[in-house]
Write a protein that holds these residues in place. Structure first.
Motif, short mmCIF file in Angstrom:
data_model
loop_
_atom_site.label_atom_id
_atom_site.label_comp_id
_atom_site.label_asym_id
_atom_site.label_seq_id
_atom_site.Cartn_x
_atom_site.Cartn_y
_atom_site.Cartn_z
N GLN A 15 0.76 -1.29 0.11
CA GLN A 15 -0.04 -0.03 0.10
C GLN A 15 0.95 1.21 0.03
O GLN A 15 0.57 2.39 -0.45
N ALA A 31 -9.05 -1.90 2.46
CA ALA A 31 -8.24 -1.36 1.32
C ALA A 31 -6.91 -1.65 1.51
O ALA A 31 -6.07 -2.13 0.50
N ALA A 62 -6.38 -5.31 0.63
CA ALA A 62 -6.65 -5.70 -0.64
C ALA A 62 -5.18 -5.18 -1.52
O ALA A 62 -4.78 -5.61 -2.43
N PHE A 63 -4.37 -4.06 -1.09
CA PHE A 63 -3.55 -3.47 -1.62
C PHE A 63 -2.39 -4.71 -1.45
O PHE A 63 -1.61 -5.07 -2.23
N LEU A 90 -3.05 -8.00 -3.40
CA LEU A 90 -3.41 -7.92 -4.98
C LEU A 90 -2.63 -7.19 -5.82
O LEU A 90 -2.38 -7.24 -6.81
N PHE A 91 -1.88 -6.08 -5.17
CA PHE A 91 -1.19 -5.00 -6.10
C PHE A 91 0.13 -5.59 -6.68
O PHE A 91 0.37 -5.03 -7.82
N ILE A 135 -8.76 -4.48 -6.41
CA ILE A 135 -8.64 -4.08 -5.34
C ILE A 135 -10.07 -3.46 -4.81
O ILE A 135 -10.45 -3.40 -3.55
N GLN A 174 -12.70 -5.93 -3.82
CA GLN A 174 -12.41 -6.43 -2.45
C GLN A 174 -12.87 -5.40 -1.33
O GLN A 174 -13.37 -5.66 -0.20
#
Length: 416
Positions: free
Chosen positions: A204, A386, A389-390, A393-394, A409, A412
């Protein structure tokens, strides 16, 4: 020239693994838990332990404060970050909230109308001394519910020798960064131009560096915005860097801490780092020829990712407001506050503190960018989703289109 460390090497190295507002308190409780004694007003102060010396540092502040305010006593309690939220929640539920609390998120307490508007418990002179960007981060609907306490910011660490060998200078914008990183990677021998940590440790943060540096946003207290057009330039620039071979191998699963170790070893041309990185270099490779410069952005405009912990005051007893005001005003006086921040190895959040430390070579690059700090939307209840999710998934940017990753992202986050 080789970077010289003139400030807080021990403290900076000691705090190298800390992350503000997500660390745990450590140490034993201190002070008594009684009420007023001998007619004195008693303030209960609950704080985290940032280091082995946190308790003694606060005890020194309290000793000086009580010497100037004989009618006020301060009870200190130190907890670990692991226990902090449980302790403060239990105290609040029992009607025994601390009068002053050093912690992370404040939105829940503010929503329950438990906190002072800190302008009511701070003199105008002290309140005006805070960096505006940090004060804004402590507000909900225009009301300031906390005072920033300590800060961390990010800047670009540059290996001067590698850039000189590649025939490039420290970049100020994305075009220059891509060019410089590609040429440094072209030196071969396992050298990477730019350290790109997209793994789960702190994806993130790297995402914010690029997305916000391109004019994007993660949202605010009312909405989390990941899948928006404004965020595409930053995400696509990351992918451009990867595809050009300007980064280390497999950036999608690379973690920040071990990657910074490689920079310290002299094998990476540029990487975004924190103030504690200075102490790590001084300890592990003091001969490293490096510089610290602002993070390059799309158009070269100033920016840094800021993180801050805070002090908040609970509205337990109206007649304690004056005592709380006196404590805040005493603590944030530069001669008291700056040594405390120095000892803990972080950055001051006041203008007077930044001015007092402006001659410290190791800190100046970070202090210079503090006014341009931007922050995670941590007052939004969905920020936790968030953040997760980062982290999960990022890193897929390495193999997937940027737009698809941002959509995943956002989905999610919306799913909770």
């Amino acid at each position: 020239m080789k970077k010289s460390l003139r400030f807080g090497a021990v403290a900076l190295a000691a705090t190298a693994t800390l992350t503000l507002a997500s660390c745990g308190f450590g140490g034993n409780a201190g002070g008594d838990s009684g009420g007023d004694a001998g007619g004195a007003t008693t303030i209960d102060l609950l704080v985290p332990s940032y280091s082995d010396q946190t308790k003694s540092l606060w005890e020194g502040v309290i000793k000086g404060f009580e010497a100037e305010n004989s009618d006020i006593k301060v009870n200190l309690e130190v907890q670990s970050w692991d226990n902090l939220e449980k302790v403060v929640t239990t105290k609040v539920q029992a009607g025994e909230a601390p009068d002053i609390y050093n912690g992370g998120p404040f939105a829940g307490f503010a929503a329950d109308d438990l906190l002072y508007n800190v302008e009511e418990v701070t003199s105008p002179e002290i309140f005006a001394d805070f960096q505006e960007s940090f004060i804004k981060n402590e507000q909900l609907d225009g009301t300031t519910y906390a005072l920033p306490l300590i800060a961390s910011a990010r800047a670009l660490f540059v290996n001067n020798a590698l850039l000189a060998q590649a025939g490039v200078e420290a970049p100020t914008n994305w075009d220059e960064l891509l060019d410089a990183a590609t040429k440094v990677s072209g030196l071969g021998g396992g050298i990477a131009g730019y350290g790109m940590p997209l793994g789960s440790e702190e994806a993130q943060a790297e995402a914010a560096v690029w997305i916000w540096g391109g004019g994007g946003t993660f949202g605010d207290e009312s909405e989390i915005t990941i899948d928006i057009p404004e965020n595409l330039p930053g995400a696509e620039q990351i992918k451009k860097m990867i595809d050009a071979g300007a980064t280390q191998a497999d950036p999608g699963s690379t973690q920040r801490s071990p990657l910074m170790d490689i920079f310290i070893q002299g094998k990476i041309g540029m990487q975004v780092g924190l103030p504690p990185t200075v102490g790590q270099i001084a300890e592990n490779n003091p001969d490293l020829d490096y510089s610290i410069v602002p993070i390059p952005t799309k158009d070269g405009s100033p920016f840094t990712l800021g993180v801050a912990d805070r002090l908040m005051a609970f509205q337990n007893d109206g007649d304690k407001a004056e005592a709380i005001t006196k404590f805040f005003d005493y603590f944030y006086t530069a001669d008291v506050y700056v040594p405390w921040v120095q000892a803990e190895g972080f950055l001051p959040v006041t203008k007077s503190g930044a001015e007092q430390l402006s001659g410290e070579e190791a800190l100046k690059p970070f202090l210079d960018v503090l006014p341009d700090a931007q922050f995670y939307p941590s007052t939004n209840a969905k920020w936790s989703a968030a953040d997760g999710a980062f982290k999960s998934l990022f890193g897929q940017l390495q193999t997937q289109p940027a737009a698809d990753v941002l959509k995943q992202i956002q989905a999610q986050v919306d799913a909770g």
